[in-house]
Design an enzyme around this catalytic site. Sequence first.
Site, short mmCIF file in Angstrom:
data_model
loop_
_atom_site.label_atom_id
_atom_site.label_comp_id
_atom_site.label_asym_id
_atom_site.label_seq_id
_atom_site.Cartn_x
_atom_site.Cartn_y
_atom_site.Cartn_z
CB CYS A 102 42.22 33.47 28.26
SG CYS A 102 43.96 33.89 28.29
CG HIS A 127 46.24 30.70 29.03
ND1 HIS A 127 45.06 30.87 29.69
CD2 HIS A 127 46.66 29.44 29.30
CE1 HIS A 127 44.76 29.76 30.34
NE2 HIS A 127 45.72 28.89 30.13
CG ASP A 161 42.96 38.72 30.53
OD1 ASP A 161 41.94 38.54 29.85
OD2 ASP A 161 43.58 37.80 31.06
CD GLN A 162 37.36 38.51 32.20
OE1 GLN A 162 38.01 37.50 31.99
NE2 GLN A 162 36.61 38.65 33.25
CG ASP A 178 41.93 38.15 26.59
OD1 ASP A 178 41.30 39.13 27.03
OD2 ASP A 178 42.39 37.26 27.35
CG HIS A 179 37.98 37.43 26.68
ND1 HIS A 179 37.67 37.91 27.94
CD2 HIS A 179 38.97 36.51 26.87
CE1 HIS A 179 38.43 37.31 28.84
NE2 HIS A 179 39.22 36.46 28.23
#
Length: 507
Positions: free
Chosen positions: A55, A105, A15-16, A292-293
């Site tokens: 997200c 999520h 994540d991230q 995701d980003h």
Amino acid sequence: MPAGRRPDILIIMADQLVPSALPCHGNPVTRAPALSWLAESGVVFDAAYTASPLCAPARASFLTGLLPSRTRTYDNAAQFSSEIPTFAHYLRRAGYRTVLAGKMHFCGPDQLHGFEERLTTDIYPADFGWTPDWDRPHERPSWYHDMSSIVDAGPCVRSNQLDFDDEVAFAAERSLFGHVRSGDERPFCYVVSFTHPHDPFTISRRWWDLYRDEDIPMPAAGLDEASLHPHERRLREVCAMNAAEITEDHVRAARRAYYGAISYVDDHTSRLIGLLRDTGRLDSTVVIITSDHGEMLGERGAWYKMSFFEGAARVPLIVRAPALFPPGRVPAAVSTMDLLPTLVGLAHDGDLPGIVGPLDGRSLLPHLSGEPGHDEVVAEYLAEGAIAPIVMIRRGRYKFIHSPADPDQLFDLAADPHERANLAGDPASAGLAGQFRREVAARWDLKALDREVRQSQQRRIAVGEALRTGTPDSWDFSPTYDASRRYIRNHMDLADLEKMARYPPAG
């Protein structure tokens, strides 16, 4: 890979995770040997982007091959409709065993979205409590990011995120071993999704101590108050960036913890790769690494995501499948939305049977095979910090960002990788900017999208308030645990059980 057998698929999400923090994208500090090995033996995409730098919308687009405006997963509290097929649905129809471990999520009552099994709960809530309100842009809800993740950055003994990711890793490993031992002949698609290196920026000493303060690079471009774009100013208010004094020590500690968190994810990745190797499945498995980003990590004085600057919008994408694709690098701009048609194509020898279209994503199989492929990304941001839809087109060396509420942005990423020179108002670039504006007008009805987003927000705010009144009923996923089928029980034959559970089988 045996003739006629379809490949297994393992997708690992961190994540991230910003590409610039990885060794395979030139970072000399981060220690990530497993990710580096996957990059060296796989195909690395140098310009992969999220469909939305937040997200829940990013993940819905990753699963469906559709933009947020089409999934209507506008923000982190928007319901992801059960009627939209995901790659888990398509692969499951094709005979794959589809399993999710970790964060995705999903908001709303459907917490599977095509996965046959889900091994853990999510780290984030599944309800409407985090709904932004574009009609009240100056009100800052308590659930938004603040700067405590940076001010309090440093080592820890334990954290909420470590609890979660350790559970995710254990559940995924146990389930993968269980699949191999079970004799299930179906190919598998496992998605293992970690919450690290997402903020808060804290990590245990084992990973913190891999790095020294003096080795941590500082941001290449700092805060320039005079040149801030209106959306940057809003994000600084939304995330309370202006309310905290961030020192160089804070920045260095946050980045050091972030690098440590990447090493932590890398260690779990190494264990999963080792499991596949030990069970003889590694070279017949397509291993995909992505996020995701991104994370701004102090660049431009900004943190977190929620914009289309490179730090927030670009993601890593590595595909290792030595039986199918030679190692290499792809410079073309691609999207995480491209994974759905790619995965379906892998399951069907390049064909896309049964796809309910049209999709916004396009197959990466030509790129993976070393053939010419598309070089274009479209993306949207429709969540907190915005006051109207924000859209992006990345094509070739140029990135164009448009919102009806803000001045346009146009960047030449080849000449200006830190995005310091906005060419949208440059007379020399007027033709190109005009071309992009016409393309935006043809592709999006932004007035209608604005109305839809605001209506969705108001509906969800009303429903959320109602559901918090009286006796609440949670949508959060609760993994099933049937103790009667675990380990040794009296209805099982002990000798058969021990023989089945041992890997490799006793000679």
